[in-house]
Design a protein around this motif. Sequence first.
Motif, short mmCIF file in Angstrom:
data_model
loop_
_atom_site.label_atom_id
_atom_site.label_comp_id
_atom_site.label_asym_id
_atom_site.label_seq_id
_atom_site.Cartn_x
_atom_site.Cartn_y
_atom_site.Cartn_z
N ILE A 35 15.27 -18.10 -66.46
CA ILE A 35 16.55 -16.80 -66.43
C ILE A 35 17.47 -17.15 -67.49
O ILE A 35 18.21 -16.16 -67.94
N HIS A 65 9.04 -12.72 -68.87
CA HIS A 65 9.66 -11.52 -69.19
C HIS A 65 8.77 -10.23 -69.13
O HIS A 65 8.94 -9.36 -68.53
N SER A 69 8.41 -7.51 -66.27
CA SER A 69 8.63 -5.89 -66.61
C SER A 69 7.22 -5.05 -66.18
O SER A 69 7.49 -4.22 -66.09
N TRP A 74 12.03 -7.04 -62.37
CA TRP A 74 13.49 -6.67 -63.12
C TRP A 74 14.08 -5.44 -62.23
O TRP A 74 15.31 -5.33 -61.65
N ASP A 297 12.70 -2.46 -69.15
CA ASP A 297 13.05 -3.59 -68.55
C ASP A 297 13.88 -4.44 -69.28
O ASP A 297 14.59 -5.31 -68.64
N THR A 298 13.98 -4.48 -70.72
CA THR A 298 14.80 -5.19 -71.40
C THR A 298 16.35 -4.55 -71.08
O THR A 298 17.18 -5.41 -70.69
N ALA A 301 17.07 -5.63 -67.61
CA ALA A 301 17.91 -7.03 -67.53
C ALA A 301 19.02 -7.06 -67.90
O ALA A 301 19.96 -8.02 -67.41
#
Length: 310
Positions: A35, A65, A69, A74, A297-298, A301
């Motif tokens: 993370i 990641h 996603s 996330w 989902d980027t 985050a």
Amino acid sequence: MGRGDPTDAEWERLRPFLPVGNGRCGRWRDHRQVINRIPHWVRTGVRWRDLPERFGPWKTVCERHRLWSGDGTWERLLQQVRGAADAEGEIDWDISVDSTIVHAHQHAAGARTDPSPEPSAREGRKGETPGRDTVTKFRRPPGGGGAGGEGLGRSRGGFTSKLHLSGDGRCRPLSLIVAPGRRADCTQFIAVLEKIRVPRRGAGRPRVKPGSLAAGKAYGNGPVRKHLRRRGIRHTIPERSDSQAARPRKGSRGGRPPGFDKDRRKKRNTVERPINRLKQFRAVATRYDKRGYVILDTATAAALAVRLRM
């Protein structure tokens, strides 16, 4: 701890909600180690292969990641953190809605189309719905629920996506949607509202209804106002000039002008600040991912990092 890594206090807020394992991946590598790498990538926008060596194998970070996603981890983490914040009274439910353009890098183009399975005998009949595409490794739908495939389109700004979001009264994101850059804001309004889900501690349904809502003229059409009235949501949206001009022509069918609270309108800038905070993360300000669910989902985050630091 490197610059921008989650602090001990932020880690303790996040740790109870992390998944404990996954059958496909076997034993997890240490969550904190991974993370710490992902926020670095979201913040800097570097290529995965160019991650500093102190973060370990870049492929581990990339796969984690994309896996999180794809299975919605996330989003669940952000919802749980929001739920804990709401229980402590840290969410102001006077929300605002807006959107922002995300310019797509040339590397964001060229996502492969999943092949469709052979239709069954029933699906081949006239009038039947054809079979869905085969389930890929990452199950989240492309575009993060927004129309338009992978959420890419041509607009005045070129090759772009559009990030639609709602923000609470304390300038933090509540919901996120990715759509093509050419789509009008009002077309994604209902999807943005339906994405608001804040869990409650203990028993009870998640909270999905804001106390009040403010938005710009782009959302001032009839279907948006009808939807808000049906849900009983107080709203402040300025009337569009074409709607004002059409009312006299319609006569009694034109109805009365919608109510407008000037003081509530002044608070609409609370949605501009979370947009600015999200765009401090370079992987959000410029889209490098081919898949719509990954860029969604980027941004999720990044919103999680913003939530933990407030």
